[in-house]
Write an enzyme that holds these catalytic residues in place. Structure first.
Site, short mmCIF file in Angstrom:
data_model
loop_
_atom_site.label_atom_id
_atom_site.label_comp_id
_atom_site.label_asym_id
_atom_site.label_seq_id
_atom_site.Cartn_x
_atom_site.Cartn_y
_atom_site.Cartn_z
N GLU A 182 0.84 -1.21 0.00
CA GLU A 182 0.00 0.00 0.00
C GLU A 182 0.87 1.26 0.00
O GLU A 182 0.49 2.29 -0.55
CB GLU A 182 -0.95 0.01 1.20
CG GLU A 182 -1.97 -1.13 1.22
CD GLU A 182 -3.14 -0.94 0.25
OE1 GLU A 182 -3.24 0.12 -0.40
OE2 GLU A 182 -3.97 -1.89 0.14
N LYS A 224 -1.71 10.59 2.14
CA LYS A 224 -3.13 10.28 2.35
C LYS A 224 -3.84 11.50 2.93
O LYS A 224 -4.99 11.79 2.59
CB LYS A 224 -3.30 9.05 3.24
CG LYS A 224 -4.78 8.70 3.39
CD LYS A 224 -5.11 7.25 3.48
CE LYS A 224 -6.64 7.10 3.44
NZ LYS A 224 -7.11 5.78 3.79
N HIS A 249 -8.92 -7.09 -5.96
CA HIS A 249 -10.14 -7.63 -5.34
C HIS A 249 -10.61 -8.87 -6.07
O HIS A 249 -11.09 -9.83 -5.45
CB HIS A 249 -11.27 -6.59 -5.35
CG HIS A 249 -11.14 -5.56 -4.27
ND1 HIS A 249 -11.62 -4.27 -4.40
CD2 HIS A 249 -10.60 -5.63 -3.05
CE1 HIS A 249 -11.35 -3.59 -3.29
NE2 HIS A 249 -10.74 -4.39 -2.47
#
Ligand code: NAD
Ligand code: GLY
Length: 359
Positions: A182, A224, A249
């Site tokens: 990430e 972020k 996903h």
């Protein structure tokens, strides 16, 4: 210690990032509201860090609910259990919840806080790398239901995030590397220099070197913070944080959420999305290989296993939350460090990108 501020007007809050922040709480302990406190944790993290957190809170009264570990516990049943716990302990609107754990505990605790008495304060104490750089920041809270992951939730910002990077020393290796995926994503979508720094300090990161970790976690959180401040509820730029996630996903769902960790699937997904960007000539050749090399240096998988069925993956991608009823939306790259949302990929092009990313 580093401090990053999430600028959201009245709902602004600080994120403290540092090695040993739970044991040395002077930077943050005064900000914990003088109010009834309830810690939510699990039976893996609780035995490791609950006593340290309680010691940091001094003589305040703290009630603790310890849930079983696991993604399956981010459930409606545990939501009800937590609500009953708050009711039993007479927690009112001035109460404050403390989430001590990874993204599962943070998401569940945040959703409880969002809904109890129409919203009470909560503080995130993230203890996984993924939770420190992503899940604890930005106010997305949720539980899973049998129909799908994160389908019930709310935006509810914490009042503070305390990311003690020393807690990462006990994290399992695979979980740790999944968090690195990430972080690399952040570089891939919006900061080419950060991507290069990550490549350079990969050995230090894999050694969990305290200085490298503090720097990289704080820089990742700062990215972020900018994205969330610009687009709190994902009407635009926040969607870029889903780079690699549509393919990822599908890989996770197709393998029953057991074979790969989320970050591992996202790693494969980022390479596939970069290949699609290259194949459609949206970005220069070589970007996908560069992202794959960065991921390899961080000990992450880069190929979608050849035994996964392409038709099944394509079907699963159709169900992605980012799609509207008419459009297939994917986060693609103009270059390393420059992502955008695109709705122009034909099914045949997505198929070709998956096939080119298998091995
Ligand atoms: P997790 O919370 O399940 O933690 C992974 C494992 O590590 C668990 O077994 C946990 O008990 C253990 N653990 C946690 N901290 C530890 C420590 N310091 N030492 C040893 N073991 C430790 O998983 P995660 O990867 O942190 O989070 C995944 C969840 O986060 C998913 O439910 C996902 O949907 C959610 N998420 C939310 C957001 C958001 O913006 N809200 C973003 C990304 C992911
Ligand atoms: N994890 C994606 C987001 O917070 O928007």
């Amino acid at each position: 210690m580093r401090r990053v501020d999430i600028a959201l007007g009245e709902r602004s809050y600080p994120v403290f990032v540092g090695h040993g922040l739970l044991e040395a709480p002077s930077a943050w302990a005064d900000r914990v509201p003088d109010a009834p406190l309830v810690v939510l944790t699990n039976d893996t993290v609780g035995p490791l860090y609950l006593d340290t957190l309680k010691a940091a809170l001094g003589d305040r009264t703290v009630h603790t609910l310890v849930l079983p570990d696991g993604e399956a516990e981010k459930s409606f049943d545990n939501y009800r259990r937590a609500i009953a716990f708050l009711a039993d302990h007479g927690v009112r609107r001035d109460g404050c919840l403390l989430a001590l754990g990874g993204g599962v505990i943070g998401d569940l605790c945040g959703f409880v806080a969002a809904t109890w008495m129409r919203g009470v304060r909560f503080i995130q104490f993230p203890t996984t790398l993924l939770a420190q750089v992503d899940a604890s920041v930005g106010g997305k809270t949720a539980i899973n239901i049998p129909e799908g992951k994160n389908l019930v939730g709310a935006f509810h910002q914490p009042v503070m995030v305390v990311a003690d990077t020393a807690t990462l020393s006990t994290l399992d290796d695979r979980e740790y590397r999944a968090g690195l995926a990430e972080i690399l994503k952040t570089g891939a979508i919006r900061d080419r220099a950060f991507l290069a720094d990550l490549e350079a300090c990969a050995p230090a990161l894999l050694d969990r070197d305290p200085e490298a970790l503090e720097d990289i976690v704080a820089r990742s959180v700062a990215h972020k913070a900018e994205v969330v401040a610009e687009d709190e509820q994902e009407a635009g730029v926040r969607a870029l944080l889903n780079f690699g996630h549509s393919f990822g996903h599908a890989v996770e769902a197709h393998t029953g959420y057991t074979r790969f960790l989320h970050g591992e699937a996202v790693a494969m997904g980022m390479v596939a999305a970069a290949r699609l960007s290259e194949q459609r000539r949206l970005c220069p050749a070589g970007v996908a290989d560069r992202i794959a090399e960065g991921l390899r240096r961080l000990g992450l998988p880069t190929l979608i296993p050849a035994d996964l069925d392409v038709d099944a993956l394509l079907d699963l991608m159709q169900l992605d939350k980012k799609n509207t009823t008419r459009q297939r939306r994917l986060v693609l790259l103009r270059d390393a460090g420059d992502a955008f949302v695109d709705a122009g990929s034909e099914p045949g092009q997505v198929r070709a990108a998956i096939e080119a990313s298998q091995g």
